[in-house]
Design a protein around this motif. Structure first.
Motif, short mmCIF file in Angstrom:
data_model
loop_
_atom_site.label_atom_id
_atom_site.label_comp_id
_atom_site.label_asym_id
_atom_site.label_seq_id
_atom_site.Cartn_x
_atom_site.Cartn_y
_atom_site.Cartn_z
N PHE A 12 -26.71 -25.61 -17.40
CA PHE A 12 -27.14 -26.68 -18.28
C PHE A 12 -26.93 -28.05 -17.63
O PHE A 12 -27.74 -28.95 -17.78
N THR B 94 -26.27 -20.13 -27.55
CA THR B 94 -25.52 -20.15 -28.80
C THR B 94 -24.58 -18.97 -28.89
O THR B 94 -24.93 -17.86 -28.46
N SER C 74 -19.25 -23.90 -28.24
CA SER C 74 -20.32 -24.61 -28.92
C SER C 74 -21.69 -24.16 -28.45
O SER C 74 -21.86 -23.66 -27.35
N SER C 75 -22.67 -24.39 -29.30
CA SER C 75 -24.05 -24.16 -28.92
C SER C 75 -24.54 -25.34 -28.09
O SER C 75 -24.03 -26.44 -28.17
N ARG C 76 -25.58 -25.06 -27.28
CA ARG C 76 -26.19 -26.11 -26.49
C ARG C 76 -27.69 -25.94 -26.52
O ARG C 76 -28.20 -24.82 -26.60
N ARG D 259 -24.75 -30.96 -26.36
CA ARG D 259 -23.77 -29.95 -26.72
C ARG D 259 -23.42 -30.22 -28.17
O ARG D 259 -23.15 -31.35 -28.55
N SER E 191 -22.67 -22.96 -18.34
CA SER E 191 -22.42 -24.40 -18.49
C SER E 191 -22.91 -25.17 -17.28
O SER E 191 -23.50 -26.25 -17.40
#
Length: 313
Positions: free
Chosen positions: A196, A237, A223-225, A206, A193
């Motif tokens: 990103f 993911t 969650s996917s990003r 996100r 995280s």
């Protein structure tokens, strides 16, 4: 009949190019390539079910903001596959040409086994691996040097040392991803995280996980990003938790460990598994230091837990 439905959907209105970020049983999140907008899409009457990384054509749904329909899955350049317990071949991701393997140097403790299984997976799938070592600011430089000596200098893997505190290696990582279609693989707590957040992508998002049973989108901590970087993208993911070496024949596993591979064929027995067999060239190489003990331990664990996930300890 399916082709006529497919053509009708495509001809019903203007379409946009997009990338699939996450998929459930009935719906998928896609990121539109022009502006990064996210759409939660149905995919009725498709000949090929979309997977993460797919290039698709989508059409927005009138009167339903943020929703759309996938009207076509474009031809795939490359696929990541696995064999299910029932023997069925399943496509997990598509069009990925870089696997970013994220491992923390500290907090949690560096897990050599995870890195080793992940790069072996990349070798098996014929995808370029990039090892991203995070939290470099939390460890003594000698730890960094020892890890680089093994994976970069000895095994010749591409390795980047990162810290989101002092931004060490962040620009280099962004450069490596630019123009590539990258998938991120890493365990919980290793700093994905944070990566990103500091990458400073042109567009980043996100997205909500798509419930596998109902197909409905929902916001979760898993969650996917997706981040766009210089005409390339990086996807993180939850789906990568399904990636494993489970479908690899044990006789072929050693070939995915490049330091073991150079000794294959020199064992006394052609079907040697490099465990307890006499006159094993691989074990002899471990004993004389040609193969690192941690790497051999990772091979044995991968062999013993062939049905386990890459993300398991």
């Amino acid at each position: 009949m399916r082709q006529s439905k497919h053509r009708a959907l495509r001809d019903a209105g203007p379409v946009q190019s997009a990338v699939v970020v996450s998929r459930g049983r009935n719906r998928a999140w896609v990121a539109v390539e022009d502006d990064g907008a996210l759409l939660l899409c149905d995919y009725p009457s498709l000949d090929e079910l979309p997977v993460v990384g797919d290039s698709v054509l989508v059409r927005s749904v009138d009167g339903a903001a943020g929703e759309g329909i996938i009207v076509e899955v474009l031809p795939r350049v490359q696929t990541i596959t696995r064999t299910t317990a029932g023997g069925e071949r399943k496509t997990m991701a598509a069009n990925v040409d870089l696997l970013v393997i994220v491992a923390a140097l500290a907090r949690p403790e560096l897990r050599y086994g995870f890195i080793d299984r992940a790069v072996a997976f990349a070798e098996h799938q014929e995808i370029t691996p990039l090892v991203a070592l995070t939290k470099a600011d939390l460890v003594d430089p000698t730890v960094v040097a020892q890890t680089l000596a093994l994976y970069r200098d000895r095994l010749r893997y591409d390795v980047i040392v990162l810290s989101t505190v002092d931004h060490r290696g962040v620009a280099e990582l962004a450069e490596r991803i630019a123009g590539r279609r990258a998938l991120m693989l890493g365990q919980s707590g290793v700093g994905k995280s944070s990566l990103f957040k500091v990458l400073g992508a042109d567009r980043g998002a996100r997205v909500g996980e798509v419930n596998e049973r109902t197909g409905r989108g929902r916001q979760t901590t898993t969650s996917s990003r997706l981040a766009y970087l210089g005409h390339g993208f990086l996807i993180d993911t939850p789906g990568v938790r399904e990636f494993s070496l489970a479908d690899l024949d044990p006789r072929d596993l050693a070939a995915c460990f490049r330091d073991l591979a150079s000794h294959l064929g020199a064992c006394r027995f052609p079907d040697c598994r490099h465990l307890e067999e006499p006159s094993c060239a691989v074990r002899a190489a471990v004993e004389n230091g040609e193969i690192a003990a941690t790497r051999y331990a990772s091979y044995r664990r991968a062999l013993e837990q062939a049905s386990g996930s890459l993300l398991s300890d």
